[in-house]
Design a protein around this motif. Structure first.
Motif, short mmCIF file in Angstrom:
data_model
loop_
_atom_site.label_atom_id
_atom_site.label_comp_id
_atom_site.label_asym_id
_atom_site.label_seq_id
_atom_site.Cartn_x
_atom_site.Cartn_y
_atom_site.Cartn_z
N UNK A 67 0.93 -1.24 0.06
CA UNK A 67 -0.02 0.01 0.02
C UNK A 67 0.68 1.11 0.16
N UNK A 68 2.17 1.16 -0.42
CA UNK A 68 3.01 2.45 -0.55
C UNK A 68 3.50 2.64 0.58
N UNK A 69 3.61 1.80 1.67
CA UNK A 69 4.32 2.09 2.76
C UNK A 69 4.94 0.86 3.27
N UNK A 70 5.87 0.93 4.27
CA UNK A 70 6.41 0.00 5.11
C UNK A 70 5.51 -0.41 6.39
N UNK A 71 4.86 -1.49 6.36
CA UNK A 71 4.10 -1.96 7.31
C UNK A 71 4.78 -2.92 8.56
N UNK A 72 5.85 -3.45 7.93
CA UNK A 72 6.34 -4.37 8.94
C UNK A 72 8.08 -4.08 8.75
N UNK A 73 8.97 -4.00 9.72
CA UNK A 73 10.49 -3.88 9.51
C UNK A 73 11.13 -4.28 10.80
N UNK A 74 11.11 -5.31 10.92
CA UNK A 74 11.75 -5.88 12.71
C UNK A 74 12.76 -6.97 12.15
N UNK A 75 13.58 -6.76 13.37
CA UNK A 75 14.56 -7.92 13.18
C UNK A 75 14.06 -9.30 13.74
N UNK A 76 14.41 -10.27 13.06
CA UNK A 76 13.98 -11.75 13.26
C UNK A 76 13.98 -11.98 14.84
N UNK A 77 14.84 -11.57 15.55
CA UNK A 77 15.21 -12.01 16.76
C UNK A 77 14.60 -11.02 17.95
N UNK A 78 14.10 -9.81 17.46
CA UNK A 78 13.51 -8.90 18.39
C UNK A 78 12.19 -9.37 18.78
N UNK A 79 11.95 -9.19 20.15
CA UNK A 79 10.77 -9.76 20.88
C UNK A 79 9.09 -9.16 20.19
N UNK A 80 9.16 -7.94 19.43
CA UNK A 80 8.21 -7.53 18.56
C UNK A 80 7.77 -8.56 17.36
N UNK A 81 8.74 -9.26 17.13
CA UNK A 81 8.36 -10.00 15.80
C UNK A 81 7.35 -11.32 16.19
N UNK A 82 7.50 -11.79 17.60
CA UNK A 82 6.59 -12.73 17.98
C UNK A 82 5.03 -12.37 18.16
N UNK A 124 7.04 -18.36 5.54
CA UNK A 124 6.42 -18.90 6.76
C UNK A 124 7.58 -19.58 7.59
N UNK A 125 8.21 -20.42 7.09
CA UNK A 125 9.43 -21.08 7.72
C UNK A 125 10.55 -20.31 7.80
N UNK A 126 10.84 -19.23 6.83
CA UNK A 126 12.07 -18.61 7.01
C UNK A 126 11.80 -17.48 8.27
N UNK A 127 10.40 -16.98 8.24
CA UNK A 127 10.24 -15.95 9.27
C UNK A 127 9.92 -16.30 10.54
N UNK A 128 10.09 -17.76 10.70
CA UNK A 128 9.70 -18.25 11.90
C UNK A 128 10.79 -18.18 13.26
#
Length: 128
Positions: A67-82, A124-128
């Motif tokens: 939609x023309x913007x960044x929705x998600x930008x998070x380190x894979x190991x960050x607690x927000x990823x969960x 899904x597997x890569x981002x888990x």
């Protein structure tokens, strides 16, 4: 479809180039759904819009552009990823769902980004 080609902007692509790339998919057809979404100037109990988007996964980061913007930008190991739900709701479609208020306290509600890709299960597997 709204909001451009669904390609990660050049400046952000250059930033990603400095990280070991695992997957980059641009120009994916999909939709963004807003449920009970509220900002200081807007409210929507349910709104869905067609869009194009992109997904980038590096060795350390998950990025979803739609939609023309960044929705998600998070380190894979960050607690927000969960807090980000990632599922292949069909074999050829991935869904990223998150609480809009998690990164911006002026917003609330649920945002669901669905993008069509043959690699949904693999993502899904890569981002888990």
């Amino acid at each position: 479809m709204l909001f451009g080609s669904g390609r990660v902007p050049e400046q952000l692509r250059a930033e990603l180039a400095g990280e070991p790339a695992v997957l980059l998919e641009n120009g994916l057809r999909g939709s963004v759904t807003y449920r009970d979404y509220r900002t200081p100037h807007q409210f929507s109990s349910l709104r869905k819009q067609g869009t194009y988007g992109a997904i980038a996964i590096t060795a350390t980061r998950l990025l979803v552009w739609a939609g023309g913007r960044k929705h998600i930008d998070v380190p894979l190991s960050h607690p927000d990823r969960a807090d980000i739900e990632i599922s292949a709701d069909r074999p050829d479609r991935i869904c990223f769902a998150y609480d809009a208020g998690a990164s911006d306290p002026t917003r609330s509600g649920r945002v669901e980004i669905r993008l069509c890709t043959a690699q949904a299960g693999h993502i899904v597997q890569l981002a888990a």
